[in-house]
Design a protein around this motif. Structure first.
Motif, PDB file in Angstrom:
ATOM      1  N   ALA B  15       0.881  -1.168   0.000  1.00  0.00           N
ATOM      2  CA  ALA B  15       0.000   0.000   0.000  1.00  0.00           C
ATOM      3  C   ALA B  15       0.912   1.209   0.000  1.00  0.00           C
ATOM      4  CB  ALA B  15      -0.872  -0.002   1.269  1.00  0.00           C
ATOM      5  N   ALA B  16       0.334   2.382  -0.191  1.00  0.00           N
ATOM      6  CA  ALA B  16       1.172   3.579  -0.191  1.00  0.00           C
ATOM      7  C   ALA B  16       2.006   3.605   1.082  1.00  0.00           C
ATOM      8  CB  ALA B  16       0.287   4.824  -0.262  1.00  0.00           C
ATOM      9  N   ASP B  17       3.299   3.820   0.960  1.00  0.00           N
ATOM     10  CA  ASP B  17       4.223   3.885   2.101  1.00  0.00           C
ATOM     11  C   ASP B  17       4.399   2.569   2.841  1.00  0.00           C
ATOM     12  OD1 ASP B  17       4.807   6.484   1.566  1.00  0.00           O
ATOM     13  OD2 ASP B  17       3.208   7.269   2.872  1.00  0.00           O
ATOM     14  N   GLU B  18       3.871   1.471   2.285  1.00  0.00           N
ATOM     15  CA  GLU B  18       4.164   0.193   2.932  1.00  0.00           C
ATOM     16  C   GLU B  18       4.793  -0.756   1.927  1.00  0.00           C
ATOM     17  OE1 GLU B  18       0.926  -2.007   4.692  1.00  0.00           O
ATOM     18  OE2 GLU B  18       2.343  -3.618   5.169  1.00  0.00           O
ATOM     19  N   ASP B  28      13.986   1.895   1.597  1.00  0.00           N
ATOM     20  CA  ASP B  28      14.645   2.794   2.549  1.00  0.00           C
ATOM     21  C   ASP B  28      15.794   3.535   1.882  1.00  0.00           C
ATOM     22  OD1 ASP B  28      12.968   2.083   4.520  1.00  0.00           O
ATOM     23  OD2 ASP B  28      14.372   0.732   5.581  1.00  0.00           O
ATOM     24  N   ARG B  29      16.607   2.780   1.166  1.00  0.00           N
ATOM     25  CA  ARG B  29      17.768   3.395   0.523  1.00  0.00           C
ATOM     26  C   ARG B  29      17.335   4.379  -0.565  1.00  0.00           C
ATOM     27  NH1 ARG B  29      20.281  -1.298  -1.383  1.00  0.00           N
ATOM     28  NH2 ARG B  29      18.926  -2.439   0.044  1.00  0.00           N
ATOM     29  N   LEU B  30      16.297   3.985  -1.276  1.00  0.00           N
ATOM     30  CA  LEU B  30      15.811   4.852  -2.351  1.00  0.00           C
ATOM     31  C   LEU B  30      15.281   6.162  -1.777  1.00  0.00           C
ATOM     32  CD1 LEU B  30      15.316   4.814  -5.444  1.00  0.00           C
ATOM     33  CD2 LEU B  30      12.983   4.097  -4.937  1.00  0.00           C
ATOM     34  N   GLN B  31      14.556   6.049  -0.657  1.00  0.00           N
ATOM     35  CA  GLN B  31      13.939   7.247  -0.098  1.00  0.00           C
ATOM     36  C   GLN B  31      14.952   8.169   0.566  1.00  0.00           C
ATOM     37  OE1 GLN B  31      10.668   5.527   2.017  1.00  0.00           O
ATOM     38  NE2 GLN B  31       9.272   5.818   0.292  1.00  0.00           N
ATOM     39  N   ALA B  32      16.120   7.591   0.878  1.00  0.00           N
ATOM     40  CA  ALA B  32      17.172   8.434   1.459  1.00  0.00           C
ATOM     41  C   ALA B  32      17.823   9.328   0.403  1.00  0.00           C
ATOM     42  CB  ALA B  32      18.230   7.556   2.132  1.00  0.00           C
ATOM     43  N   ILE B  33      17.554   9.028  -0.847  1.00  0.00           N
ATOM     44  CA  ILE B  33      18.182   9.802  -1.928  1.00  0.00           C
ATOM     45  C   ILE B  33      17.266  10.961  -2.320  1.00  0.00           C
ATOM     46  CG2 ILE B  33      19.002   9.715  -4.314  1.00  0.00           C
ATOM     47  CD1 ILE B  33      19.405   6.645  -3.776  1.00  0.00           C
ATOM     48  N   PHE B 184      24.425   4.114 -10.330  1.00  0.00           N
ATOM     49  CA  PHE B 184      23.616   4.109  -9.126  1.00  0.00           C
ATOM     50  C   PHE B 184      24.146   3.075  -8.140  1.00  0.00           C
ATOM     51  CE2 PHE B 184      18.835   4.552  -7.982  1.00  0.00           C
ATOM     52  CZ  PHE B 184      19.124   5.684  -7.257  1.00  0.00           C
ATOM     53  N   PRO B 185      25.471   3.085  -7.916  1.00  0.00           N
ATOM     54  CA  PRO B 185      26.060   1.978  -7.148  1.00  0.00           C
ATOM     55  C   PRO B 185      25.480   1.834  -5.741  1.00  0.00           C
ATOM     56  CG  PRO B 185      27.662   3.746  -7.497  1.00  0.00           C
ATOM     57  CD  PRO B 185      26.476   4.059  -8.342  1.00  0.00           C
ATOM     58  N   GLN B 186      25.085   2.976  -5.140  1.00  0.00           N
ATOM     59  CA  GLN B 186      24.717   2.878  -3.715  1.00  0.00           C
ATOM     60  C   GLN B 186      23.462   2.053  -3.455  1.00  0.00           C
ATOM     61  OE1 GLN B 186      24.605   5.569  -5.691  1.00  0.00           O
ATOM     62  NE2 GLN B 186      23.647   7.305  -4.683  1.00  0.00           N
ATOM     63  N   VAL B 187      22.589   1.906  -4.464  1.00  0.00           N
ATOM     64  CA  VAL B 187      21.375   1.124  -4.176  1.00  0.00           C
ATOM     65  C   VAL B 187      21.673  -0.370  -4.102  1.00  0.00           C
ATOM     66  CG1 VAL B 187      19.743   2.782  -5.167  1.00  0.00           C
ATOM     67  CG2 VAL B 187      20.651   0.953  -6.595  1.00  0.00           C
ATOM     68  N   PHE B 188      22.855  -0.777  -4.554  1.00  0.00           N
ATOM     69  CA  PHE B 188      23.206  -2.195  -4.452  1.00  0.00           C
ATOM     70  C   PHE B 188      23.736  -2.547  -3.059  1.00  0.00           C
ATOM     71  CE2 PHE B 188      23.278  -1.617  -9.023  1.00  0.00           C
ATOM     72  CZ  PHE B 188      22.770  -2.808  -9.508  1.00  0.00           C
ATOM     73  N   ASP B 189      24.073  -1.494  -2.275  1.00  0.00           N
ATOM     74  CA  ASP B 189      24.686  -1.718  -0.961  1.00  0.00           C
ATOM     75  C   ASP B 189      23.915  -2.703  -0.118  1.00  0.00           C
ATOM     76  OD1 ASP B 189      26.864  -0.241  -1.226  1.00  0.00           O
ATOM     77  OD2 ASP B 189      26.139   1.541  -0.133  1.00  0.00           O
ATOM     78  N   GLY B 190      24.618  -3.709   0.372  1.00  0.00           N
ATOM     79  CA  GLY B 190      24.006  -4.633   1.314  1.00  0.00           C
ATOM     80  C   GLY B 190      22.916  -5.494   0.716  1.00  0.00           C
ATOM     81  N   ALA B 418       8.766   9.643 -12.866  1.00  0.00           N
ATOM     82  CA  ALA B 418       7.994  10.436 -13.830  1.00  0.00           C
ATOM     83  C   ALA B 418       8.128  11.880 -13.380  1.00  0.00           C
ATOM     84  CB  ALA B 418       6.534   9.994 -13.826  1.00  0.00           C
ATOM     85  N   GLY B 419       8.960  12.642 -14.088  1.00  0.00           N
ATOM     86  CA  GLY B 419       9.255  14.000 -13.645  1.00  0.00           C
ATOM     87  C   GLY B 419       9.951  13.946 -12.299  1.00  0.00           C
ATOM     88  N   ASP B 420       9.358  14.585 -11.291  1.00  0.00           N
ATOM     89  CA  ASP B 420       9.941  14.618  -9.959  1.00  0.00           C
ATOM     90  C   ASP B 420       9.471  13.486  -9.064  1.00  0.00           C
ATOM     91  OD1 ASP B 420      11.836  16.412  -9.611  1.00  0.00           O
ATOM     92  OD2 ASP B 420      10.550  18.053  -8.890  1.00  0.00           O
ATOM     93  N   GLN B 421       8.479  12.769  -9.534  1.00  0.00           N
ATOM     94  CA  GLN B 421       7.774  11.818  -8.680  1.00  0.00           C
ATOM     95  C   GLN B 421       8.104  10.380  -9.039  1.00  0.00           C
ATOM     96  OE1 GLN B 421       5.340  12.868  -6.510  1.00  0.00           O
ATOM     97  NE2 GLN B 421       5.255  15.022  -7.120  1.00  0.00           N
ATOM     98  N   LEU B 422       7.846   9.513  -8.076  1.00  0.00           N
ATOM     99  CA  LEU B 422       7.790   8.101  -8.406  1.00  0.00           C
ATOM    100  C   LEU B 422       6.326   7.769  -8.625  1.00  0.00           C
ATOM    101  CD1 LEU B 422      10.306   6.455  -5.951  1.00  0.00           C
ATOM    102  CD2 LEU B 422      10.569   6.856  -8.390  1.00  0.00           C
ATOM    103  N   ALA B 423       6.014   7.240  -9.781  1.00  0.00           N
ATOM    104  CA  ALA B 423       4.620   6.942 -10.084  1.00  0.00           C
ATOM    105  C   ALA B 423       4.511   5.502 -10.548  1.00  0.00           C
ATOM    106  CB  ALA B 423       4.122   7.888 -11.174  1.00  0.00           C
ATOM    107  N   PRO B 424       3.373   4.847 -10.284  1.00  0.00           N
ATOM    108  CA  PRO B 424       3.222   3.451 -10.717  1.00  0.00           C
ATOM    109  C   PRO B 424       3.084   3.368 -12.234  1.00  0.00           C
ATOM    110  CG  PRO B 424       1.191   4.258  -9.716  1.00  0.00           C
ATOM    111  CD  PRO B 424       2.197   5.353  -9.574  1.00  0.00           C
ATOM    112  N   ARG B 425       3.862   2.475 -12.846  1.00  0.00           N
ATOM    113  CA  ARG B 425       3.764   2.260 -14.283  1.00  0.00           C
ATOM    114  C   ARG B 425       3.707   0.750 -14.527  1.00  0.00           C
ATOM    115  NH1 ARG B 425       2.510   6.722 -14.165  1.00  0.00           N
ATOM    116  NH2 ARG B 425       3.419   8.559 -15.178  1.00  0.00           N
ATOM    117  N   HIS B 426       2.925   0.352 -15.560  1.00  0.00           N
ATOM    118  CA  HIS B 426       2.698  -1.081 -15.797  1.00  0.00           C
ATOM    119  C   HIS B 426       3.919  -1.760 -16.426  1.00  0.00           C
ATOM    120  CE1 HIS B 426      -1.499  -0.809 -14.660  1.00  0.00           C
ATOM    121  NE2 HIS B 426      -1.581   0.331 -15.357  1.00  0.00           N
ATOM    122  N   VAL B 427       4.149  -2.989 -16.029  1.00  0.00           N
ATOM    123  CA  VAL B 427       5.327  -3.731 -16.510  1.00  0.00           C
ATOM    124  C   VAL B 427       4.970  -5.154 -16.938  1.00  0.00           C
ATOM    125  CG1 VAL B 427       6.959  -2.499 -15.019  1.00  0.00           C
ATOM    126  CG2 VAL B 427       5.862  -4.599 -14.193  1.00  0.00           C
TER     127      VAL B 427
END
Lengths: 326, 487
Positions: B15-18, B28-33, B184-190, B418-427
Motif C-alpha cells: 500500500a502507499a508507504d508500505e 529505505d535506501r531509495l527514499q534516502a536519496i 547508481f552503485p549505492q542502491v546495491f549496498d548490502g 515520472a518527472g519529480d515523482q515516483l509513479a506506478p507504471r505497468h510492466v
C-alpha cells in the motif's frame, strides 16, 4: 577474419584519419590567414584542392570564401569527405563490426560522432570552427589510443592500422603538394626569401614543428619536404606511414619481410624499397608535384590490391549463386 | 513522496508507504536519496546509454531510425522464493515445448491420439514442411527462448506468450545492469542480487553443446540480417560477448554440404549458426526464393547434419498464439506433470463457438493475431473505437485461424520516475531460457515498462522502456529484514 569485417575495419580507420586530416587543414589555414587582411582570402580555395573535392565545391558554392570552405569541409553532408560525412561513415562501419572492436573503442567513436553531429547543427558552428578542429583531432587521437590499449594487436588491429597509415600517407602527400606549390609558386622562387611563418604553419598542420626542430633545426623548404616525405621516425611522414603499413600487411599475411605471395605485398614492398633509397635531392630533381603525383598513384594501386586480395574475394559467390538460380 | 497508489498489483508496495517485505531495505535506501539527485542519476544513465550507442531501430522511420531505448532507474524486484517457482515453471514449459516440436516433425504421437487437432498444426503458417522427419543434434529445437510473463491485479503470474524463434532483449538485461552499477552503485549496498552476467558464457556453451557431433572444435557464429534490423545492436552485442564472428548471409556459402565463411585467409568451416533471421529468409533454395539475406543450400547442409541452426527452423509452430492455449495439455501430455505457470484464458477464433463468443464480447477482450510480434496488429477492445472493433471482427471472420482473444489483464506496476515523482507504471517480464545439454534460466529477465500513465503497451517500438530486474537472494528469507534492521 571475415573479409567483410576486415573491409569495414580498414575503412573505419581510414575515415577517422581523413576527418582528422581535414580538421588539420582547416586549422592551419586559419592560422595562416588570420591577421593577413583581405589579401589572403584566395588562400581558402587551395584547401579544397588539398582534399581533391574542388569540382563538388564549385557546383555547390561557386566562389570560395572562408565560411563556405569551412562549411563544405567540416559540416556539409553533401561533401562525402567532410568531417561530418567521414565520421558518420566511420561510425556506420564500426556499427557493422561492433562485435570485433572493443566496447571502449565503440564508445569513443560514438561520442566522437555525437560531438561532430551536434557541432554541425550549432548555429555558431563557423565561429567555433577553430575549437571544433581541435576537438576533432583530440577525438581521433583518443580513439587511436584506446584502440592501441584495449584491442589485441592481432589481425583486426593490423587492418585498422594499415587503413589509418595509408590514409595518412595520402593526406600528408597532398598537403605537402599543395602547400609547397603555394609557398614556392615557381621553380625560380626556390631559395627566395623564406616565409618562416608559413613554413612553420605547414609543419604545425602535421603536428611536426617541434619534431622537425629537433632533427633539422632551422626551417628550409627542402628540409621541411625531406622531413614530411622521407623521415623514418616521424609518425605523419609519408615514409613512416608506408613502412609501418607494410609491417601491418606482413603481420596479416604472415609473410617473411622481403617475400610476397599477394599483389598487395609486392606493391607495398616495392614502394617501401624506393622510399628507403630516395634522397630529397632526387625528389626536387624530379619535381615535387610530379613526385607526389606518382606517390599517390602507387598508393591507390596498393589500395586496390588490398581490396582484391582481402575484401572482395567473397563477391564471386553471389554471382555464382545467381547463375545457379537462373 | 506524494501518495503512491497503484491501479493494479504493485511489485514494490503493498500500500502507499508500505513496501513489500523483500523490498523494504531497498525502498529505505531509495527514499534516502533526494529527488533531484535521483533525477540527476537518471540523466546520467541516459547519457551513458547514448554514449554506449545502445539503440534499437524503429521500422517506418526514415529519419533517425536509431533510438536509445528509455531506461528507468528504479529496478523491479523479485523475491527469491517466488522466482524459484517461476524458474521451475519455465524449465517445465520449455522442456515440454521442445518435446512437442520434436514430436510434431517426427512421430506425431500427440496428433495421432487426438490430443491436439491435426489441422491446427499442419495448417499453421509457422509449420515448416521442410523439417518433417528431421531431428537436430541432441533433439534440441528451442535453444534460446524468451517467455513473456505478466502479473495480473490478482497477484498471479501468467504466461502471456512464448517466443521460440528469435526472442530479443537479453542484451538490454545485461546493459541495464551495467548502467545501473555505473550510475547508481549505492542502491546495491548490502543487497544480494542474482547475477545475470554469465548469460553470454551460458549461451556459447549451449551453442557448442549442440554442434554437429563430428566437429571436435566447433566454430559458432551469430547471423544477422544486417545493421537495419531492429535488434542489430543485440546481435553485435552477443557476438562480441561470446567472442564469435557476426556474419551476414553474404559472408557464408555452402560447398558440398558444408557451410563456410569468407575470411581474409580463405574459407573457414562454420558448425553452429545462432541465426537472428527468420526461417523464411534462411535459404532461398528452401524457403523464400527472393531472400537476399540467406545462404543458398543452407537447409540442405542442415538436414545432412553438417551444421546446427539455433533455433531450429520450424519452432514457430510452438509459439503460435493459437497453439499457446494448448500448452497446459502439452505439458501434461509429455511430462505427466501439472503446469506450474498459469496460462491466460484464451479463445481460439478457429473454433466456431469460441469465435462467436469473441465477436459478441469484443469490447471486453484483447484480440491478437496468432503470428505477429512486437505488439503489431493487436486490438485492445475496451480502448478501441467502435470502428476499430468492427474492422477487427471483419478480419476475424475472414481468417479465423489468424486470431485469438484474451480477457483484458491489468498488468502489475513498479514505481517509475515520472518527472519529480515516483509513479506506478505497468510492466511485464521476459525471462530467457537456454536449452542445450541442460536448461539454464537467467535470473530475472527483461522488465519492460509502459512509460505513459495508464498505458499497458510495453513494446519498445510503441513507447515502452525498460528496467533492471533484481532477483533478491535471501538466506532463509531473513536477509532482507536483517538489512532493514541494520539501517
Amino acid at each position: 577474419m571475415l573479409s567483410r569485417v576486415a573491409d569495414s575495419l580498414y575503412w573505419m580507420s581510414r575515415y577517422v584519419e581523413r576527418a582528422e586530416n581535414v580538421a588539420r587543414f582547416i586549422d592551419v589555414n586559419y592560422n595562416l590567414t588570420l591577421g593577413e587582411g583581405d589579401g589572403l582570402s584566395g588562400q581558402w580555395a587551395p584547401l579544397v584542392d588539398t582534399t581533391g573535392d574542388h569540382e563538388d565545391f564549385k557546383k555547390l558554392y561557386g566562389e570560395a570564401s572562408r565560411d563556405n570552405v569551412v562549411q563544405f569541409l567540416a559540416f556539409d553532408e553533401r561533401n562525402p569527405n567532410s568531417i561530418l560525412s567521414c565520421v558518420s561513415r566511420a561510425r556506420e562501419s564500426a556499427r557493422s563490426v561492433r562485435e570485433t572492436i572493443t566496447s571502449d573503442m565503440w564508445e569513443a567513436l560514438n561520442k566522437f560522432y555525437l560531438m561532430v553531429r551536434s557541432a554541425a547543427r550549432s548555429p555558431n558552428r563557423l565561429a567555433g570552427a577553430y575549437a571544433f578542429c581541435d576537438a576533432v583531432r583530440v577525438a581521433s587521437h583518443t580513439l587511436i589510443g584506446i584502440t592501441y590499449t584495449t584491442m589485441s594487436h592481432g589481425e583486426a588491429w593490423h587492418f585498422l592500422r594499415m587503413g589509418r597509415l595509408i590514409e595518412r600517407a595520402d593526406k600528408t602527400s597532398r598537403i605537402v603538394d599543395v602547400q609547397y606549390y603555394l609557398l614556392l609558386p615557381s621553380p625560380d622562387d626556390v631559395g627566395s626569401s623564406l616565409d618562416v611563418v608559413r613554413w612553420s604553419a605547414l609543419l604545425r598542420s602535421t603536428s611536426a614543428l617541434s619534431m622537425y626542430r629537433r632533427v633539422h633545426g632551422q626551417i628550409t623548404p627542402n628540409r621541411v619536404a625531406d622531413f614530411l616525405i622521407l623521415d623514418r621516425d616521424f609518425p605523419r611522414a609519408m615514409r613512416f606511414c608506408v613502412l609501418r603499413a607494410q609491417n601491418s600487411l606482413d603481420e596479416i599475411t604472415g609473410a617473411r619481410s622481403g617475400t610476397f605471395r599477394r599483389r598487395s605485398e609486392q606493391l607495398f614492398g616495392r614502394m617501401r624499397a624506393v622510399l628507403d633509397y630516395t634522397a630529397i635531392e632526387d625528389v626536387i630533381a624530379r619535381g615535387m608535384h610530379e613526385y607526389i603525383d606518382e606517390f599517390q598513384t602507387r598508393l591507390n594501386e596498393i589500395g586496390a590490391a588490398i581490396q582484391a586480395d582481402f575484401f572482395t574475394q567473397g563477391d564471386l559467390e553471389p554471382l555464382a549463386q545467381s547463375q545457379r538460380q537462373s | 513522496m506524494t501518495t503512491y497508489n497503484s491501479p493494479s498489483y504493485d511489485e514494490t508496495f503493498v500500500a502507499a508507504d508500505e513496501p513489500r517485505p523483500a523490498c523494504r531495505s531497498f525502498v529505505d535506501r531509495l527514499q534516502a536519496i533526494p529527488r533531484d539527485e535521483l533525477r540527476a542519476r537518471q540523466h546520467a544513465a541516459e547519457v551513458s546509454l547514448r554514449n554506449l550507442g545502445i539503440t534499437f531501430n524503429v521500422y517506418g522511420h526514415e529519419d533517425g531510425t536509431e533510438k536509445v531505448w528509455p531506461f528507468d532507474l528504479v529496478p523491479r524486484i523479485l523475491e527469491q522464493s517466488e522466482w524459484t517457482r517461476v524458474e521451475a515453471g519455465l524449465r517445465q514449459r520449455i522442456q515440454a515445448l521442445n518435446l512437442f516440436v520434436d514430436d510434431v516433425y517426427n512421430e506425431r504421437r500427440i496428433l495421432a491420439d487426438g490430443t491436439l487437432p491435426e489441422e491446427m498444426i499442419l495448417g499453421a503458417p509457422t509449420y515448416r514442411k521442410q523439417m518433417e522427419g528431421f531431428r537436430p543434434a541432441r533433439s534440441v529445437w528451442c535453444h534460446i527462448s524468451g517467455v513473456d510473463l505478466i502479473r495480473h491485479a490478482d497477484g498471479t503470474i501468467y504466461v502471456l506468450e512464448d517466443n521460440l524463434r528469435c526472442p530479443s532483449g537479453v542484451s538490454y538485461v545485461l546493459e541495464n545492469r551495467e548502467v545501473m552499477k555505473r550510475t547508481f552503485p549505492q542502491v546495491f549496498d548490502g543487497t544480494s542480487v542474482a547475477p545475470v552476467e554469465e548469460y553470454p558464457e551460458r549461451l556459447l556453451e549451449t551453442l557448442l553443446d549442440c554442434a554437429p557431433p563430428y566437429a571436435t572444435h566447433p566454430t559458432a557464429v551469430v547471423m544477422t540480417p544486417g545493421i537495419y534490423n531492429s535488434a542489430y545492436f543485440e546481435h553485435t552485442f552477443l557476438a562480441q560477448q561470446m567472442g564469435v564472428e557476426l556474419v551476414q548471409g553474404s559472408d557464408l556459402f555452402v560447398d558440398n554440404g558444408f557451410v563456410y565463411m569468407h575470411t581474409t585467409h580463405g574459407p573457414e568451416r562454420v558448425d553452429v549458426i545462432y541465426r537472428r533471421i527468420d526461417d523464411d529468409f534462411l535459404d532461398p533454395e528452401s524457403f523464400r526464393e527472393d531472400s537476399a539475406l540467406g545462404v543458398a543450400g543452407l537447409i540442405d547442409a542442415y538436414r545432412r547434419g553438417n551444421v546446427t541452426l539455433a533455433n531450429a527452423p520450424g519452432t514457430g509452430i510452438a509459439d503460435d498464439k493459437a497453439i499457446y492455449s494448448y500448452v497446459p495439455q502439452i505439458i501434461r501430455y509429455y511430462l505427466k506433470e501439472d503446469p506450474i505457470l498459469e496460462n491466460v484464458p484464451t479463445f481460439i477464433c478457429a473454433d466456431d463457438k469460441q469465435r462467436e463468443h469473441v465477436i459478441a464480447n469484443v469490447q471486453d477482450l484483447v484480440v491478437k493475431p496468432t503470428n505477429e510480434s512486437g505488439g503489431y496488429g493487436i486490438l485492445i477492445g475496451p480502448h478501441a473505437t467502435q470502428e476499430e472493433r468492427e474492422a477487427c471482427v471483419a478480419r476475424i471472420r475472414e481468417n479465423p485461424r489468424n486470431y485469438i482473444a484474451q480477457p483484458m489483464l491489468n498488468l502489475s506496476t513498479v514505481p517509475t520516475l515520472a518527472g519529480d515523482q515516483l509513479a506506478p507504471r505497468h510492466v511485464d517480464l521476459r525471462p530467457f531460457v537456454l536449452c542445450g545439454k541442460e536448461i539454464y534460466v537467467m535470473p530475472g529477465g527483461l522488465t519492460r515498462v509502459a512509460l505513459k500513465e495508464g498505458s499497458m503497451i510495453v513494446n519498445s517500438s510503441q513507447g515502452g522502456g525498460s528496467k533492471d530486474t533484481w532477483v533478491l537472494r535471501t538466506s532463509n528469507g531473513r536477509a532482507s529484514s536483517d538489512n532493514h534492521a541494520a539501517h
